[in-house]
Design an enzyme around this catalytic site. Structure first.
Site, PDB file in Angstrom:
ATOM      1  N   SER A 148      -6.213  44.825  -8.989  1.00  0.00           N
ATOM      2  CA  SER A 148      -6.254  43.831  -7.902  1.00  0.00           C
ATOM      3  C   SER A 148      -6.823  42.645  -7.854  1.00  0.00           C
ATOM      4  O   SER A 148      -8.506  42.859  -8.047  1.00  0.00           O
ATOM      5  CB  SER A 148      -5.810  45.012  -6.651  1.00  0.00           C
ATOM      6  OG  SER A 148      -7.080  45.606  -6.361  1.00  0.00           O
TER       7      SER A 148
ATOM      8  N   LEU B 145      -9.067  43.307  -4.844  1.00  0.00           N
ATOM      9  CA  LEU B 145      -9.865  43.867  -4.294  1.00  0.00           C
ATOM     10  C   LEU B 145     -10.783  44.447  -5.597  1.00  0.00           C
ATOM     11  O   LEU B 145     -13.025  45.368  -5.913  1.00  0.00           O
ATOM     12  CB  LEU B 145      -9.796  45.549  -3.115  1.00  0.00           C
ATOM     13  CG  LEU B 145     -11.431  46.376  -3.277  1.00  0.00           C
ATOM     14  CD1 LEU B 145     -12.718  45.581  -2.802  1.00  0.00           C
ATOM     15  CD2 LEU B 145     -10.738  47.653  -2.586  1.00  0.00           C
TER      16      LEU B 145
ATOM     17  N   TYR C 175       3.587  54.539   4.181  1.00  0.00           N
ATOM     18  CA  TYR C 175       2.191  53.988   3.519  1.00  0.00           C
ATOM     19  C   TYR C 175       0.711  54.256   4.818  1.00  0.00           C
ATOM     20  O   TYR C 175      -0.133  55.586   4.193  1.00  0.00           O
ATOM     21  CB  TYR C 175       2.209  52.892   4.058  1.00  0.00           C
ATOM     22  CG  TYR C 175       0.798  52.171   3.988  1.00  0.00           C
ATOM     23  CD1 TYR C 175       0.261  52.117   2.149  1.00  0.00           C
ATOM     24  CD2 TYR C 175       0.413  51.271   4.676  1.00  0.00           C
ATOM     25  CE1 TYR C 175      -0.621  51.067   1.913  1.00  0.00           C
ATOM     26  CE2 TYR C 175      -1.171  51.211   4.755  1.00  0.00           C
ATOM     27  CZ  TYR C 175      -1.304  51.188   3.096  1.00  0.00           C
ATOM     28  OH  TYR C 175      -2.738  50.097   2.490  1.00  0.00           O
TER      29      TYR C 175
ATOM     30  N   LYS D  92      -1.393  57.789   3.423  1.00  0.00           N
ATOM     31  CA  LYS D  92      -3.410  57.742   4.373  1.00  0.00           C
ATOM     32  C   LYS D  92      -4.095  58.625   4.311  1.00  0.00           C
ATOM     33  O   LYS D  92      -5.113  58.532   5.006  1.00  0.00           O
ATOM     34  CB  LYS D  92      -3.339  55.840   4.366  1.00  0.00           C
ATOM     35  CG  LYS D  92      -3.233  54.751   3.695  1.00  0.00           C
ATOM     36  CD  LYS D  92      -3.939  54.778   2.634  1.00  0.00           C
ATOM     37  CE  LYS D  92      -3.509  53.590   1.559  1.00  0.00           C
ATOM     38  NZ  LYS D  92      -4.578  53.697   0.379  1.00  0.00           N
TER      39      LYS D  92
ATOM     40  N   SER E 140      -5.894  39.267   0.402  1.00  0.00           N
ATOM     41  CA  SER E 140      -5.972  37.785  -0.474  1.00  0.00           C
ATOM     42  C   SER E 140      -6.882  37.155  -0.338  1.00  0.00           C
ATOM     43  O   SER E 140      -7.450  36.619   0.956  1.00  0.00           O
ATOM     44  CB  SER E 140      -4.842  37.445  -1.241  1.00  0.00           C
ATOM     45  OG  SER E 140      -4.349  36.089   0.118  1.00  0.00           O
TER      46      SER E 140
END
EC number: 1.1.1.105
Length: 311
Positions: A47, A49, A191, A195, A226
């Site tokens: 990814s 990151l 999501y 988390k 991004s």
């Protein structure tokens, strides 16, 4: 007096610049020594990151284990790292094909890493699966898939590697989470739930393993944007919810998050929250003025606001 002031000001600026340069160089060397020769596992290294974390830790001399679901992209990352680094100061990264939603795969990869290196010094739980949509339109099977990828996968990997850290009485586990581990945003039910669960698990784990000198850290940006994404101007109404949402869309650049992860490892920080003032304020409002927060969020749902995807 005037001439003296004119002479002192440039000297003062030069002195401050010199001190800042020295501080940055010392910090850079300190960061490198903190991870040099350390076995560092990075999940979802392919990814945006993950790549930046790989770059920062590889440059620091870590023995990297790069995990990802796509072998070709892992090889591409491997080539970019080895071609740009000095082979006399860095170690060749190890690649591992890993799908965190496949629990049996997670266990096998963790055991493979331990068999190869004998230990893991730093685990960076970075992988995450995103999902946006109304709760009543998302199937239970998809809810479970999100929980596997964002919660059960990371804690399974952690549980397999943790006994080794405890027995050696050293190690650090870093969870890269999100603001949605602290507050819920409309159309992110699965999501946000995953988390919240992950943050709760690692907060509890932190206290459990402190006596063994194992450090548990969480790094929570608003979201990681991004490399080339820029929030659009759009036609925004002057509502409180839309003002907050627009601030939230700015996110944090992967380079900034990766450098913060390195600082977190170096300083053994327990919790880092990366956000501009508006999202930070939202967390406090959610805690101390929940009814007001819920009313603002409800306005967003009524307006059918489309919030940009987390990335």
């Amino acid at each position: 007096m005037g001439v003296t002031a004119v002479l002192i000001l440039p000297l003062l600026l030069l002195g401050v610049s010199g001190l800042l340069f020295i501080y940055q160089e010392v910090s850079r060397l300190w960061s490198k020594s903190a991870v040099q020769n350390k076995v560092v596992v990075i999940t979802d290294a392919i990814s945006g990151l993950g790549k930046e974390c790989a770059r920062v830790f590889h440059t620091g001399g870590a023995r990297l284990v790069l995990c990802g679901k796509n072998w070709e992209r892992l090889e591409s990352l491997y080539d970019s790292l080895t071609s740009a680094a000095d082979p006399s100061k860095t170690f060749t990264p190890k690649l591992a094909l890993l799908d965190l939603s496949d629990i049996s795969c997670v266990q096998d990869v963790a055991k493979e890493v331990l068999d190869c290196y004998g230990c893991v010094d730093i685990l960076i739980n970075n992988a995450s699966m995103k999902l946006k949509g109304p709760a009543d339109k998302i199937s239970l099977e998809l809810d479970k898939k999100i929980m596997d990828a964002n919660y059960f996968g990371p804690i399974t990997l952690t549980k397999v590697l943790l006994p080794n850290m405890i027995s050696r009485r050293t190690g650090q586990i870093v969870l890269v989470n999100t603001i949605q581990g602290k507050l819920g945003i409309p159309f992110r039910t699965a999501y946000a739930a995953s988390k919240h669960a992950a943050l709760g698990f690692f907060d509890c784990l932190r206290a459990e393993v402190e006596e063994y000198d194992v450090v548990v850290s969480t790094v929570s940006p608003t979201f990681v944007r991004s490399h080339h994404a820029h929030p659009g101007q759009g036609n925004w109404d002057a509502s409180i919810w839309k003002f907050f949402s627009r601030k939230l869309t700015y996110g944090v650049h992967p380079v900034d998050v990766a450098e913060e992860v390195m600082r977190t490892v170096r300083r053994k920080k327990q919790e880092v929250f990366m956000a501009n003032p508006i999202p930070k304020a939202a967390v406090y409002v959610r805690t101390f003025f929940p009814e007001f927060f819920f009313a603002v969020v409800a306005c967003g749902v009524k307006d059918k606001l489309s919030v940009p995807e987390d990335s």
